[in-house]
Design a protein around this motif. Sequence first.
Motif, PDB file in Angstrom:
ATOM      1  N   ASP A 156       0.951  -1.246  -0.005  1.00 50.32           N
ATOM      2  CA  ASP A 156       0.060  -0.159  -0.100  1.00 50.32           C
ATOM      3  C   ASP A 156       0.658   1.237  -0.082  1.00 50.32           C
ATOM      4  N   GLU A 157       1.853   1.085   0.715  1.00 46.63           N
ATOM      5  CA  GLU A 157       2.778   2.168   0.678  1.00 46.63           C
ATOM      6  C   GLU A 157       4.386   1.592   0.312  1.00 46.63           C
ATOM      7  N   PHE A 158       4.893   2.769  -0.049  1.00 51.35           N
ATOM      8  CA  PHE A 158       6.619   2.538  -0.411  1.00 51.35           C
ATOM      9  C   PHE A 158       7.351   3.717  -0.647  1.00 51.35           C
ATOM     10  N   TYR A 159       8.426   3.746  -0.040  1.00 57.36           N
ATOM     11  CA  TYR A 159       9.336   4.943  -0.034  1.00 57.36           C
ATOM     12  C   TYR A 159      10.684   4.513  -0.375  1.00 57.36           C
ATOM     13  N   GLY A 160      11.619   4.547  -1.206  1.00 54.53           N
ATOM     14  CA  GLY A 160      12.888   4.117  -1.129  1.00 54.53           C
ATOM     15  C   GLY A 160      13.369   4.080  -2.943  1.00 54.53           C
ATOM     16  N   TYR A 161      14.245   2.944  -2.897  1.00 49.19           N
ATOM     17  CA  TYR A 161      14.817   2.773  -4.144  1.00 49.19           C
ATOM     18  C   TYR A 161      14.453   1.345  -4.674  1.00 49.19           C
ATOM     19  N   LEU A 162      14.113   1.480  -6.077  1.00 52.22           N
ATOM     20  CA  LEU A 162      13.432   0.467  -6.939  1.00 52.22           C
ATOM     21  C   LEU A 162      14.708  -0.622  -7.146  1.00 52.22           C
ATOM     22  N   ASN A 163      15.839  -0.336  -7.463  1.00 55.36           N
ATOM     23  CA  ASN A 163      16.845  -1.209  -7.901  1.00 55.36           C
ATOM     24  C   ASN A 163      18.105  -1.117  -7.149  1.00 55.36           C
ATOM     25  N   GLN A 164      18.999  -2.288  -6.943  1.00 55.32           N
ATOM     26  CA  GLN A 164      20.215  -2.367  -6.011  1.00 55.32           C
ATOM     27  C   GLN A 164      21.057  -1.372  -6.516  1.00 55.32           C
ATOM     28  N   GLY A 165      21.356  -0.978  -7.653  1.00 52.48           N
ATOM     29  CA  GLY A 165      22.525  -0.255  -8.381  1.00 52.48           C
ATOM     30  C   GLY A 165      22.062   1.352  -7.951  1.00 52.48           C
ATOM     31  N   HIS A 166      20.902   1.661  -7.937  1.00 54.06           N
ATOM     32  CA  HIS A 166      20.300   3.086  -7.377  1.00 54.06           C
ATOM     33  C   HIS A 166      20.808   3.258  -5.976  1.00 54.06           C
ATOM     34  N   ALA A 167      20.657   2.077  -5.205  1.00 53.11           N
ATOM     35  CA  ALA A 167      20.581   2.279  -3.800  1.00 53.11           C
ATOM     36  C   ALA A 167      22.177   2.266  -3.341  1.00 53.11           C
ATOM     37  N   HIS A 168      23.185   2.187  -4.200  1.00 49.20           N
ATOM     38  CA  HIS A 168      24.328   2.395  -3.783  1.00 49.20           C
ATOM     39  C   HIS A 168      24.560   3.905  -3.513  1.00 49.20           C
ATOM     40  N   ASP A 169      23.883   4.837  -3.972  1.00 53.68           N
ATOM     41  CA  ASP A 169      23.997   6.210  -3.818  1.00 53.68           C
ATOM     42  C   ASP A 169      22.899   6.746  -2.666  1.00 53.68           C
ATOM     43  N   TYR A 170      23.586   7.063  -1.552  1.00 56.21           N
ATOM     44  CA  TYR A 170      22.882   7.499  -0.366  1.00 56.21           C
ATOM     45  C   TYR A 170      22.670   8.952  -0.422  1.00 56.21           C
ATOM     46  N   TYR A 171      22.930   9.764  -1.418  1.00 63.80           N
ATOM     47  CA  TYR A 171      22.781  11.345  -1.525  1.00 63.80           C
ATOM     48  C   TYR A 171      21.972  11.336  -2.764  1.00 63.80           C
ATOM     49  N   THR A 172      21.235  10.519  -3.482  1.00 58.96           N
ATOM     50  CA  THR A 172      20.645  10.651  -4.662  1.00 58.96           C
ATOM     51  C   THR A 172      19.644  11.830  -4.718  1.00 58.96           C
ATOM     52  N   ASN A 173      19.385  12.287  -5.960  1.00 60.85           N
ATOM     53  CA  ASN A 173      18.332  13.368  -6.085  1.00 60.85           C
ATOM     54  C   ASN A 173      16.988  12.966  -6.530  1.00 60.85           C
ATOM     55  N   TYR A 174      16.608  11.535  -6.419  1.00 63.56           N
ATOM     56  CA  TYR A 174      15.359  11.234  -6.597  1.00 63.56           C
ATOM     57  C   TYR A 174      15.177   9.755  -5.794  1.00 63.56           C
ATOM     58  N   LEU A 175      13.781   9.609  -5.472  1.00 66.84           N
ATOM     59  CA  LEU A 175      13.586   8.201  -4.806  1.00 66.84           C
ATOM     60  C   LEU A 175      12.187   8.026  -5.493  1.00 66.84           C
ATOM     61  N   TYR A 176      11.618   6.899  -4.853  1.00 63.65           N
ATOM     62  CA  TYR A 176      10.442   6.489  -5.782  1.00 63.65           C
ATOM     63  C   TYR A 176       9.272   6.306  -4.414  1.00 63.65           C
ATOM     64  N   GLN A 177       7.953   6.793  -4.580  1.00 62.42           N
ATOM     65  CA  GLN A 177       7.071   6.803  -3.605  1.00 62.42           C
ATOM     66  C   GLN A 177       5.884   6.098  -3.921  1.00 62.42           C
ATOM     67  N   VAL A 178       5.138   5.015  -3.373  1.00 62.87           N
ATOM     68  CA  VAL A 178       3.746   4.562  -3.532  1.00 62.87           C
ATOM     69  C   VAL A 178       2.775   5.166  -2.365  1.00 62.87           C
TER      70      VAL A 178
END
Length: 472
Positions: free
Chosen positions: A148-170
């Motif tokens: 029902d809810e989600f907040y974070g990274y969709l793939n493991q490569g993106h998750a290597h960046d702890y200071y990213t400029n975007y994430l995903y939300q459900v």
Amino acid sequence: MQRRFYRILLSGWLLTSSITAMAQQKKHPDRPNIIFILADDLGYGNLTSFNPKSPIPTPNIDRLGAEGIRFTRFYAGNTVCAPSRCALLTGKNMGHAYIRGNTRLPLRPQDSTMAQVLQQNGYTTGMFGKWGLGEMGTTGSPEIKGFDEFYGYLNQGHAHDYYTNYLYQVKAGKIRKIPHDTSVFTHDEIMDHAYSFINENKDKPFFLYLSITIPHAELAPPQKDLQAWLNPDGSSKLGPETPYAQNGGTYRSQQYPHAAFAAMVSKLDQHVGQIQALVKQLGLDDNTYIFFTSDNGPHKEGGADPGYFNSNGPLKGLKRDLYEGGIRVPLLVRAPGHIPAGSVSDEEWAFWDILPTFSALTKSKTLKGIDGLNYAAALEGKKPVKAHDYLYWQFNEGYIQEAVLQGDWKLIRFKYKGKVERFELYNIVDDIGETKDLAAENPAKVKTLKAIMAKAKTPAENKEFDWSDTEK
């Protein structure tokens, strides 16, 4: 705003709020809340309750076991993240799972997850952290797979960046890409969303899958967390450090990799403590299971030094190995209303057993055609109604590895391109560190376990996971 709200929240809840929460929880004692915390690349030896010699204290995580049960022979789904998460959520081991390697392949429509099972039983479901089983717009996106809810990274490569400029939300059944402040450590934002989810759903059954991204590389904690592991003169409290240089890789440089890793494990422990405190403050203790484990063994990426931290404890091997250090992970479970405190169990079970166990705990439907078994009895220190005859893994990243564990005995197969396959046999009870290969001395046992290995798998449906013996 969310972090400020949470500080206010932790400073003290009104008594009427707690009373209301407890009254609501008593309305569904047969549907307990479940919080499943999955650390990323945390080793068996990185917790002081599993390895007293660890230089990083983990009192909050250890308390889960002290007030509940600690499992010493629990296993991840695989030795890397995506297939391990697939096994966890779908209840299938690597002989039958659709995703059998570290890829961005999405789950298919026919791949049901534990979130869907619980959602269909009236649970509100939330997932925060790293998903790894399907991108936005695919059949494996988290809102399609029961969250029902989600907040974070969709793939493991993106998750290597702890200071990213975007994430995903459900939210409300829709997923969207949202901007993120690059000055904010994403783990802290992810935890804020998890705290809010618990608070907002305290009056009804909920399932929280908290797929934490630390202590996976990159080793880049906020300066305030790193500072706790530095001396006043700026040197590391852990002694002389060898800086990690990026050298064109995906992980940023780190002057103090030991201190940075310690800071990330300490932060993880602090946040697990805050989860426990929040559950207690909301009056949910007697009707909430909190599970804590890791997706695979410790890593040596981005400057991480598992040898220095004794991250695999008494075990041999690391992430990407099918030795015990790559797949045996800590599991601690706390549920004061259900689990006697201070229990320790050597029951052998694995990620694919979590789904049917949750089905039993919540009186939800049981999926058919899965490898997992119901180990709910093991949470109370009892023998399960039915236990596994064996556990099976496979991994292919440059070469083929397979492993079968049956009782005290474990057989590992290695097949490199252009080379004859090799088998190693260990008695992991007498030799937990897998130091002595007993294959030559026990040909009958090797033959028995090879036969199990052959029958434990079906051909991979996707050619990315071709486990055949043919040369490529």
